[in-house]
Design a protein around this motif. Sequence first.
Motif, PDB file in Angstrom:
ATOM      1  N   ARG A   1      18.731  -2.643 -47.365  1.00 48.92           N
ATOM      2  CA  ARG A   1      19.362  -1.068 -47.437  1.00 48.92           C
ATOM      3  C   ARG A   1      18.105  -0.389 -47.183  1.00 48.92           C
ATOM      4  NH1 ARG A   1      17.812   1.709 -51.895  1.00 48.92           N
ATOM      5  NH2 ARG A   1      17.399   0.361 -53.840  1.00 48.92           N
ATOM      6  N   SER A   2      16.865  -0.360 -47.231  1.00 47.45           N
ATOM      7  CA  SER A   2      15.917   0.669 -46.704  1.00 47.45           C
ATOM      8  C   SER A   2      14.703  -0.129 -46.729  1.00 47.45           C
ATOM      9  CB  SER A   2      15.981   1.936 -47.611  1.00 47.45           C
ATOM     10  OG  SER A   2      15.465   1.369 -49.153  1.00 47.45           O
TER      11      SER A   2
ATOM     12  N   LEU B   1      10.524   1.348 -47.189  1.00 45.46           N
ATOM     13  CA  LEU B   1       9.807   2.607 -47.433  1.00 45.46           C
ATOM     14  C   LEU B   1       8.106   2.284 -47.221  1.00 45.46           C
ATOM     15  CD1 LEU B   1       9.757   4.060 -50.963  1.00 45.46           C
ATOM     16  CD2 LEU B   1       7.500   3.262 -50.115  1.00 45.46           C
TER      17      LEU B   1
ATOM     18  N   GLY C   1      16.612   1.913 -37.414  1.00 42.65           N
ATOM     19  CA  GLY C   1      16.346   3.143 -37.936  1.00 42.65           C
ATOM     20  C   GLY C   1      15.219   3.946 -37.143  1.00 42.65           C
TER      21      GLY C   1
ATOM     22  N   LYS D   1      12.860   7.666 -37.743  1.00 34.16           N
ATOM     23  CA  LYS D   1      12.294   9.033 -38.476  1.00 34.16           C
ATOM     24  C   LYS D   1      11.375   9.803 -37.609  1.00 34.16           C
ATOM     25  CE  LYS D   1      11.785  12.232 -41.535  1.00 34.16           C
ATOM     26  NZ  LYS D   1      12.371  13.531 -41.790  1.00 34.16           N
TER      27      LYS D   1
ATOM     28  N   GLU E   1      11.406   6.919 -46.695  1.00 37.34           N
ATOM     29  CA  GLU E   1      12.211   5.823 -46.851  1.00 37.34           C
ATOM     30  C   GLU E   1      13.341   5.951 -45.874  1.00 37.34           C
ATOM     31  OE1 GLU E   1      14.803   3.314 -50.357  1.00 37.34           O
ATOM     32  OE2 GLU E   1      13.774   5.409 -50.861  1.00 37.34           O
ATOM     33  N   ILE E   2      13.592   4.848 -44.982  1.00 36.80           N
ATOM     34  CA  ILE E   2      14.485   4.792 -43.848  1.00 36.80           C
ATOM     35  C   ILE E   2      15.311   3.697 -44.138  1.00 36.80           C
ATOM     36  CG2 ILE E   2      14.713   4.361 -41.460  1.00 36.80           C
ATOM     37  CD1 ILE E   2      11.725   5.318 -41.152  1.00 36.80           C
ATOM     38  N   SER E   3      16.707   4.217 -43.970  1.00 37.66           N
ATOM     39  CA  SER E   3      17.905   3.216 -44.190  1.00 37.66           C
ATOM     40  C   SER E   3      18.623   2.969 -42.956  1.00 37.66           C
ATOM     41  CB  SER E   3      18.844   3.936 -45.111  1.00 37.66           C
ATOM     42  OG  SER E   3      18.160   4.277 -46.433  1.00 37.66           O
TER      43      SER E   3
ATOM     44  N   TYR F   1      13.942  -2.680 -49.770  1.00 35.94           N
ATOM     45  CA  TYR F   1      14.997  -2.566 -50.900  1.00 35.94           C
ATOM     46  C   TYR F   1      16.126  -3.142 -50.123  1.00 35.94           C
ATOM     47  CZ  TYR F   1      11.536   0.277 -53.269  1.00 35.94           C
ATOM     48  OH  TYR F   1      10.411   0.825 -53.801  1.00 35.94           O
TER      49      TYR F   1
END
Length: 256
Positions: free
Chosen positions: A159-160, A162, A195, A197, A213-215, A256
Motif C-alpha cells: 500500500r505504500s 516510505l 508512484g 513525488k 511516503e508514496i502510495s 507497508y
Amino acid sequence: VLPVFLLIIHHCFSQPLFQLAPPMLKYKSGFFSGSTSCEIIFNQPGAEVRYTLNGNEPTDKDPVCSIAVPITTKTTLKAKAFGNNFLPSETVTASFIKDGKAIRQIHYSKPNESYANSKPDILQDNIGGITNYRSGTWIGYDSDTATITIDLVKKESVRSILINLLQDENSWIFLPEQVLVYYYNEQQKTYLQFGKKEFQHATKGPKQCYVQEISPAQKIKTDKLKLVLLPLRKIPDWHNGKGNHGWLFIDEIKVY
C-alpha cells in the motif's frame, strides 16, 4: 489619577516573564521494531512537560510526562515545558517509524565514497532518524541518479513505500527533484511505475529528517520494488551555492 499612578508603578516594578528552556528528548533511534520509548529530560522547579503523540502542538491540558513515553506505532511526539510565571518553552519534536513488511535485502547504486557505508543493511537497520549527516547512518549522493531495489521476503500487497531523506541546505543537502517508484510485474517481466513525488526548492527549508511516503494509484502485489531518486541538479539562486549540484542523503526505507 490614582489608578494611572498605580499602573505606572506596576509597569516600572513588575518582573518580565522568562521563557523556559525546551526539554530534551532522548531515544535510541527514530526507527523501531515492536516497541520503543522516548525519555523526556527536564528539570525546572515549578514547571512540567506536557506532550502529544498525534502531531498536535502541546497545550497545558495535555498529559504530563513523568517517565519515558512508550511508543508502539508510527507517530510524532511533541513536547513543551509549561510553568507558572514563565513563558512556555519552544516545542521539541521527534518522529518514530515502525517496521513494515519483512524485507529480505536492499541494493543501492554506489554513493559518494565520502558518505558510503559498508553495512549491507544500512537502509533497513532501524538505526538513525537524526539530522547529523556525519552520524554514519546516511548514504550520500552527488550524482544525477540514485537507484534502490527492494526484495521483500514474500510476494504480498503493497500500500505504500516510505523513505527517510535529509534536508540540511546549509550543508548543500537538499530533497531530491523527484522520487519515482516501481514494482516488478511478473506477467510483463519488467518494472512498472506506480508512484511519483516531486519536490519544490523555491524557498529555504528547515534542517530536518524528511519522511516521504508514496502510495500506488492502484492495488499491487509484488515482492520486488525499485526507487529512482533524482538529486537536485542545480541549487537555486537564493542559496550561496547556486548553480552547483545538490547532495542527496538517504537513511531508512520501509514498505507497508
